[in-house]
Design a protein around this motif. Structure first.
Motif, PDB file in Angstrom:
ATOM      1  N   LEU A 178      35.625  13.678  39.300  1.00 51.24           N
ATOM      2  CA  LEU A 178      35.423  12.377  40.380  1.00 51.24           C
ATOM      3  C   LEU A 178      33.816  12.068  40.411  1.00 51.24           C
ATOM      4  O   LEU A 178      33.638  10.923  40.653  1.00 51.24           O
ATOM      5  CB  LEU A 178      35.822  13.165  41.749  1.00 51.24           C
ATOM      6  CG  LEU A 178      37.072  13.558  41.968  1.00 51.24           C
ATOM      7  CD1 LEU A 178      37.375  14.189  43.198  1.00 51.24           C
ATOM      8  CD2 LEU A 178      38.129  12.130  41.965  1.00 51.24           C
ATOM      9  N   SER A 179      33.102  12.890  40.025  1.00 50.67           N
ATOM     10  CA  SER A 179      31.653  12.509  40.163  1.00 50.67           C
ATOM     11  C   SER A 179      31.415  11.597  39.063  1.00 50.67           C
ATOM     12  O   SER A 179      30.757  10.427  39.211  1.00 50.67           O
ATOM     13  CB  SER A 179      30.709  13.785  40.102  1.00 50.67           C
ATOM     14  OG  SER A 179      29.347  13.404  39.896  1.00 50.67           O
ATOM     15  N   ILE A 218      32.858  15.266  49.625  1.00 51.55           N
ATOM     16  CA  ILE A 218      33.323  16.708  49.159  1.00 51.55           C
ATOM     17  C   ILE A 218      33.119  17.317  50.072  1.00 51.55           C
ATOM     18  O   ILE A 218      33.948  18.441  50.443  1.00 51.55           O
ATOM     19  CB  ILE A 218      32.508  16.713  47.791  1.00 51.55           C
ATOM     20  CG1 ILE A 218      33.141  15.861  46.659  1.00 51.55           C
ATOM     21  CG2 ILE A 218      32.944  18.289  47.365  1.00 51.55           C
ATOM     22  CD1 ILE A 218      34.296  15.987  46.307  1.00 51.55           C
ATOM     23  N   ALA A 219      31.866  17.637  50.596  1.00 54.41           N
ATOM     24  CA  ALA A 219      31.604  18.505  51.823  1.00 54.41           C
ATOM     25  C   ALA A 219      32.672  18.382  53.211  1.00 54.41           C
ATOM     26  O   ALA A 219      32.869  19.536  53.646  1.00 54.41           O
ATOM     27  CB  ALA A 219      30.276  18.327  52.292  1.00 54.41           C
ATOM     28  N   ASP A 220      32.938  17.120  53.498  1.00 57.52           N
ATOM     29  CA  ASP A 220      33.806  16.993  54.471  1.00 57.52           C
ATOM     30  C   ASP A 220      35.217  17.649  54.111  1.00 57.52           C
ATOM     31  O   ASP A 220      35.852  18.243  54.965  1.00 57.52           O
ATOM     32  CB  ASP A 220      34.003  15.689  55.003  1.00 57.52           C
ATOM     33  CG  ASP A 220      35.228  15.451  55.758  1.00 57.52           C
ATOM     34  OD1 ASP A 220      34.797  15.783  57.040  1.00 57.52           O
ATOM     35  OD2 ASP A 220      36.198  14.733  55.603  1.00 57.52           O
ATOM     36  N   PRO A 258      37.030  10.264  56.562  1.00 53.79           N
ATOM     37  CA  PRO A 258      38.502  10.537  56.987  1.00 53.79           C
ATOM     38  C   PRO A 258      38.800   9.457  57.930  1.00 53.79           C
ATOM     39  O   PRO A 258      39.976   9.114  58.540  1.00 53.79           O
ATOM     40  CB  PRO A 258      38.736  11.616  57.693  1.00 53.79           C
ATOM     41  CG  PRO A 258      37.163  12.184  57.652  1.00 53.79           C
ATOM     42  CD  PRO A 258      36.420  11.342  56.717  1.00 53.79           C
ATOM     43  N   GLN A 259      38.015   8.864  58.646  1.00 57.93           N
ATOM     44  CA  GLN A 259      38.089   7.818  59.764  1.00 57.93           C
ATOM     45  C   GLN A 259      37.661   6.516  59.393  1.00 57.93           C
ATOM     46  O   GLN A 259      37.444   5.531  60.259  1.00 57.93           O
ATOM     47  CB  GLN A 259      37.359   8.034  61.078  1.00 57.93           C
ATOM     48  CG  GLN A 259      37.837   9.255  61.989  1.00 57.93           C
ATOM     49  CD  GLN A 259      37.403  10.430  61.533  1.00 57.93           C
ATOM     50  OE1 GLN A 259      36.160  10.713  61.219  1.00 57.93           O
ATOM     51  NE2 GLN A 259      38.079  11.560  61.372  1.00 57.93           N
ATOM     52  N   GLY A 260      37.447   6.208  57.841  1.00 53.46           N
ATOM     53  CA  GLY A 260      37.164   4.873  57.566  1.00 53.46           C
ATOM     54  C   GLY A 260      35.750   4.589  57.041  1.00 53.46           C
ATOM     55  O   GLY A 260      35.312   3.354  56.606  1.00 53.46           O
ATOM     56  N   GLN A 261      34.797   5.625  57.527  1.00 53.77           N
ATOM     57  CA  GLN A 261      33.481   5.103  57.386  1.00 53.77           C
ATOM     58  C   GLN A 261      33.156   5.558  56.059  1.00 53.77           C
ATOM     59  O   GLN A 261      33.650   6.165  55.338  1.00 53.77           O
ATOM     60  CB  GLN A 261      32.540   6.138  58.426  1.00 53.77           C
ATOM     61  CG  GLN A 261      32.469   7.653  58.040  1.00 53.77           C
ATOM     62  CD  GLN A 261      33.742   8.459  58.404  1.00 53.77           C
ATOM     63  OE1 GLN A 261      34.853   8.050  58.505  1.00 53.77           O
ATOM     64  NE2 GLN A 261      33.622   9.892  58.522  1.00 53.77           N
ATOM     65  N   ARG A 262      31.784   4.799  55.777  1.00 53.74           N
ATOM     66  CA  ARG A 262      31.363   4.851  54.233  1.00 53.74           C
ATOM     67  C   ARG A 262      30.622   5.908  54.345  1.00 53.74           C
ATOM     68  O   ARG A 262      29.619   6.328  55.243  1.00 53.74           O
ATOM     69  CB  ARG A 262      30.456   3.536  54.228  1.00 53.74           C
ATOM     70  CG  ARG A 262      29.783   3.638  52.737  1.00 53.74           C
ATOM     71  CD  ARG A 262      30.267   2.791  51.894  1.00 53.74           C
ATOM     72  NE  ARG A 262      29.755   2.975  50.419  1.00 53.74           N
ATOM     73  CZ  ARG A 262      29.037   1.790  49.663  1.00 53.74           C
ATOM     74  NH1 ARG A 262      28.743   0.851  50.401  1.00 53.74           N
ATOM     75  NH2 ARG A 262      28.703   2.244  48.738  1.00 53.74           N
ATOM     76  N   VAL A 263      30.779   6.943  53.424  1.00 49.65           N
ATOM     77  CA  VAL A 263      30.025   7.986  53.116  1.00 49.65           C
ATOM     78  C   VAL A 263      29.372   8.285  51.748  1.00 49.65           C
ATOM     79  O   VAL A 263      30.014   7.611  50.758  1.00 49.65           O
ATOM     80  CB  VAL A 263      30.659   9.365  53.411  1.00 49.65           C
ATOM     81  CG1 VAL A 263      31.044   9.496  54.880  1.00 49.65           C
ATOM     82  CG2 VAL A 263      32.004   9.407  52.654  1.00 49.65           C
ATOM     83  N   SER A 264      28.729   8.962  51.611  1.00 50.44           N
ATOM     84  CA  SER A 264      28.266   9.458  49.908  1.00 50.44           C
ATOM     85  C   SER A 264      29.311  10.324  49.354  1.00 50.44           C
ATOM     86  O   SER A 264      30.021  10.967  50.223  1.00 50.44           O
ATOM     87  CB  SER A 264      27.041  10.135  50.059  1.00 50.44           C
ATOM     88  OG  SER A 264      26.924  11.437  50.433  1.00 50.44           O
TER      89      SER A 264
END
Length: 185
Positions: A169-170, A145-147, A134-140
Protein backbone atom coordinates in the motif's frame (compact mmCIF):
# COMPACT_ATOMS: atom_id res chain seq x y z
CA UNK A 1 -19.17 -1.71 -22.83
CA UNK A 2 -20.45 1.63 -21.64
CA UNK A 3 -18.76 4.87 -22.66
CA UNK A 4 -16.64 6.82 -20.17
CA UNK A 5 -19.32 9.13 -18.78
CA UNK A 6 -21.98 6.44 -18.57
CA UNK A 7 -19.78 4.04 -16.58
CA UNK A 8 -19.17 6.76 -14.00
CA UNK A 9 -22.88 7.67 -13.88
CA UNK A 10 -23.81 4.00 -13.50
CA UNK A 11 -21.24 3.53 -10.72
CA UNK A 12 -22.44 6.65 -8.89
CA UNK A 13 -26.04 5.44 -9.05
CA UNK A 14 -25.11 1.97 -7.80
CA UNK A 15 -23.05 3.42 -4.95
CA UNK A 16 -25.81 5.81 -3.87
CA UNK A 17 -28.34 2.97 -3.89
CA UNK A 18 -26.27 0.34 -2.10
CA UNK A 19 -23.90 2.39 0.08
CA UNK A 20 -25.94 5.57 0.57
CA UNK A 21 -27.87 4.08 3.51
CA UNK A 22 -24.66 2.98 5.29
CA UNK A 23 -23.80 6.23 7.12
CA UNK A 24 -20.05 6.67 7.60
CA UNK A 25 -19.32 4.11 4.87
CA UNK A 26 -21.08 6.44 2.41
CA UNK A 27 -19.11 9.42 3.74
CA UNK A 28 -15.88 7.45 3.22
CA UNK A 29 -16.86 6.51 -0.35
CA UNK A 30 -17.71 10.11 -1.17
CA UNK A 31 -14.29 11.17 0.15
CA UNK A 32 -12.56 8.51 -1.95
CA UNK A 33 -14.45 9.79 -5.00
CA UNK A 34 -13.33 13.37 -4.22
CA UNK A 35 -9.73 12.14 -4.13
CA UNK A 36 -10.25 10.24 -7.40
CA UNK A 37 -11.66 13.35 -9.10
CA UNK A 38 -8.29 15.02 -8.54
CA UNK A 39 -6.14 11.98 -9.30
CA UNK A 40 -7.96 11.12 -12.53
CA UNK A 41 -6.59 14.35 -14.04
CA UNK A 42 -3.27 12.50 -14.35
CA UNK A 43 -4.89 9.83 -16.58
CA UNK A 44 -6.31 9.77 -20.07
CA UNK A 45 -10.10 10.05 -20.04
CA UNK A 46 -10.97 6.35 -20.27
CA UNK A 47 -8.57 5.36 -17.48
CA UNK A 48 -9.76 8.24 -15.32
CA UNK A 49 -13.35 7.06 -15.80
CA UNK A 50 -12.41 3.60 -14.52
CA UNK A 51 -10.67 5.12 -11.51
CA UNK A 52 -13.75 7.20 -10.69
CA UNK A 53 -16.12 4.27 -11.18
CA UNK A 54 -13.94 2.03 -8.99
CA UNK A 55 -13.78 4.77 -6.33
CA UNK A 56 -17.58 4.85 -6.22
CA UNK A 57 -17.83 1.05 -6.12
CA UNK A 58 -14.85 -0.08 -4.01
CA UNK A 59 -16.97 -0.65 -0.89
CA UNK A 60 -20.23 -1.73 -2.55
CA UNK A 61 -19.78 -5.22 -1.08
CA UNK A 62 -20.67 -3.81 2.36
CA UNK A 63 -24.31 -3.58 1.23
CA UNK A 64 -26.24 -6.19 3.22
CA UNK A 65 -28.17 -7.33 0.14
CA UNK A 66 -24.93 -8.10 -1.73
CA UNK A 67 -23.41 -10.20 1.06
CA UNK A 68 -22.22 -13.60 -0.20
CA UNK A 69 -18.92 -14.42 1.53
CA UNK A 70 -18.99 -11.72 4.20
CA UNK A 71 -15.81 -10.14 2.78
CA UNK A 72 -16.73 -6.89 1.03
CA UNK A 73 -14.09 -6.86 -1.77
CA UNK A 74 -15.20 -10.29 -3.00
CA UNK A 75 -18.91 -9.62 -2.47
CA UNK A 76 -18.66 -6.37 -4.42
CA UNK A 77 -16.67 -8.04 -7.18
CA UNK A 78 -19.23 -10.85 -7.50
CA UNK A 79 -21.99 -8.27 -7.96
CA UNK A 80 -20.02 -6.20 -10.49
CA UNK A 81 -19.11 -9.28 -12.52
CA UNK A 82 -22.77 -10.29 -12.60
CA UNK A 83 -23.57 -6.81 -13.98
CA UNK A 84 -21.02 -7.31 -16.79
CA UNK A 85 -18.25 -5.06 -15.43
CA UNK A 86 -15.27 -7.41 -15.32
CA UNK A 87 -12.53 -4.81 -15.01
CA UNK A 88 -14.37 -3.02 -12.20
CA UNK A 89 -14.96 -6.37 -10.48
CA UNK A 90 -11.22 -7.08 -10.48
CA UNK A 91 -10.28 -3.57 -9.31
CA UNK A 92 -12.81 -3.79 -6.46
CA UNK A 93 -11.72 -7.31 -5.48
CA UNK A 94 -8.10 -6.24 -5.12
CA UNK A 95 -8.54 -2.75 -3.65
CA UNK A 96 -6.31 -1.99 -0.70
CA UNK A 97 -4.39 -5.25 -1.09
CA UNK A 98 -7.42 -7.35 -0.13
CA UNK A 99 -5.56 -10.59 -0.90
CA UNK A 100 -3.96 -10.39 2.56
CA UNK A 101 -7.30 -10.41 4.34
CA UNK A 102 -8.80 -12.97 1.93
CA UNK A 103 -5.96 -15.35 2.81
CA UNK A 104 -6.49 -14.84 6.56
CA UNK A 105 -10.22 -15.46 6.11
CA UNK A 106 -9.64 -18.67 4.13
CA UNK A 107 -11.20 -17.18 0.99
CA UNK A 108 -8.27 -17.71 -1.40
CA UNK A 109 -10.26 -19.78 -3.91
CA UNK A 110 -13.08 -17.22 -4.11
CA UNK A 111 -10.55 -14.40 -4.36
CA UNK A 112 -8.53 -16.17 -7.07
CA UNK A 113 -11.50 -15.90 -9.43
CA UNK A 114 -10.65 -12.22 -9.91
CA UNK A 115 -7.36 -11.52 -11.72
CA UNK A 116 -5.23 -8.74 -10.28
CA UNK A 117 -4.69 -5.70 -12.44
CA UNK A 118 -1.18 -4.28 -12.09
CA UNK A 119 -1.68 -0.72 -13.26
CA UNK A 120 -1.45 2.92 -12.26
CA UNK A 121 -5.28 2.90 -11.98
CA UNK A 122 -5.18 0.06 -9.44
CA UNK A 123 -2.47 1.87 -7.48
CA UNK A 124 -4.42 5.14 -7.63
CA UNK A 125 -7.51 3.40 -6.22
CA UNK A 126 -5.37 2.23 -3.29
CA UNK A 127 -4.02 5.76 -2.90
CA UNK A 128 -7.50 7.28 -2.81
CA UNK A 129 -8.78 4.70 -0.31
CA UNK A 130 -5.68 4.88 1.89
CA UNK A 131 -5.67 8.69 2.10
CA UNK A 132 -9.37 9.01 3.01
CA UNK A 133 -10.56 8.52 6.57
CA UNK A 134 -13.68 6.68 7.75
CA UNK A 135 -15.86 9.82 7.60
CA UNK A 136 -14.52 10.92 4.23
CA UNK A 137 -11.86 13.30 5.50
CA UNK A 138 -8.49 13.57 3.80
CA UNK A 139 -5.76 11.93 5.89
CA UNK A 140 -2.15 10.93 5.43
CA UNK A 141 -1.35 7.32 4.64
CA UNK A 142 0.22 6.93 8.07
CA UNK A 143 -2.88 8.35 9.78
CA UNK A 144 -5.11 5.97 7.82
CA UNK A 145 -3.08 2.90 8.80
CA UNK A 146 -2.99 4.01 12.46
CA UNK A 147 -6.76 4.58 12.43
CA UNK A 148 -7.47 1.12 11.01
CA UNK A 149 -5.21 -0.53 13.58
CA UNK A 150 -6.81 1.49 16.38
CA UNK A 151 -10.42 0.81 15.30
CA UNK A 152 -9.99 -2.94 14.88
CA UNK A 153 -7.48 -3.80 17.59
CA UNK A 154 -4.19 -5.66 17.32
CA UNK A 155 -5.53 -9.22 17.02
CA UNK A 156 -8.40 -8.58 14.56
CA UNK A 157 -8.05 -10.10 11.08
CA UNK A 158 -8.42 -6.63 9.53
CA UNK A 159 -5.49 -5.31 11.59
CA UNK A 160 -3.37 -8.36 10.77
CA UNK A 161 -4.14 -7.96 7.07
CA UNK A 162 -3.41 -4.23 6.99
CA UNK A 163 -0.05 -4.81 8.67
CA UNK A 164 0.78 -7.42 5.99
CA UNK A 165 -0.43 -5.10 3.20
CA UNK A 166 1.30 -1.93 4.42
CA UNK A 167 4.47 -2.29 2.27
CA UNK A 168 2.46 -2.73 -0.96
CA UNK A 169 0.00 0.00 0.00
CA UNK A 170 2.86 2.37 0.82
CA UNK A 171 4.38 1.69 -2.59
CA UNK A 172 1.05 2.38 -4.34
CA UNK A 173 0.68 5.66 -2.44
CA UNK A 174 4.25 6.66 -3.32
CA UNK A 175 3.80 5.79 -7.02
CA UNK A 176 0.57 7.77 -7.22
CA UNK A 177 2.12 10.76 -5.46
CA UNK A 178 4.95 10.65 -8.02
CA UNK A 179 2.40 10.50 -10.85
CA UNK A 180 0.53 13.50 -9.43
CA UNK A 181 3.77 15.43 -9.00
CA UNK A 182 4.80 14.69 -12.60
CA UNK A 183 1.47 16.19 -13.75
CA UNK A 184 1.78 19.18 -11.39
CA UNK A 185 -1.33 18.10 -9.49
Amino acid sequence: MADNSSIVKWAAKQAAHFIGPLGNRWLHVQGVVEQALQVCKAFEESEGAYLLAAAYLHDIGYAPELKRTGFHPIDGAIYLRAQGYERLACLVAHHSEAQCEARLRGLESEFAQFPREQSPVAEALNYCDMTTGPQGQRVSFEERIADILSRYGETDIVAQAIRQATPQLSQAVEHTQELLHSHNL
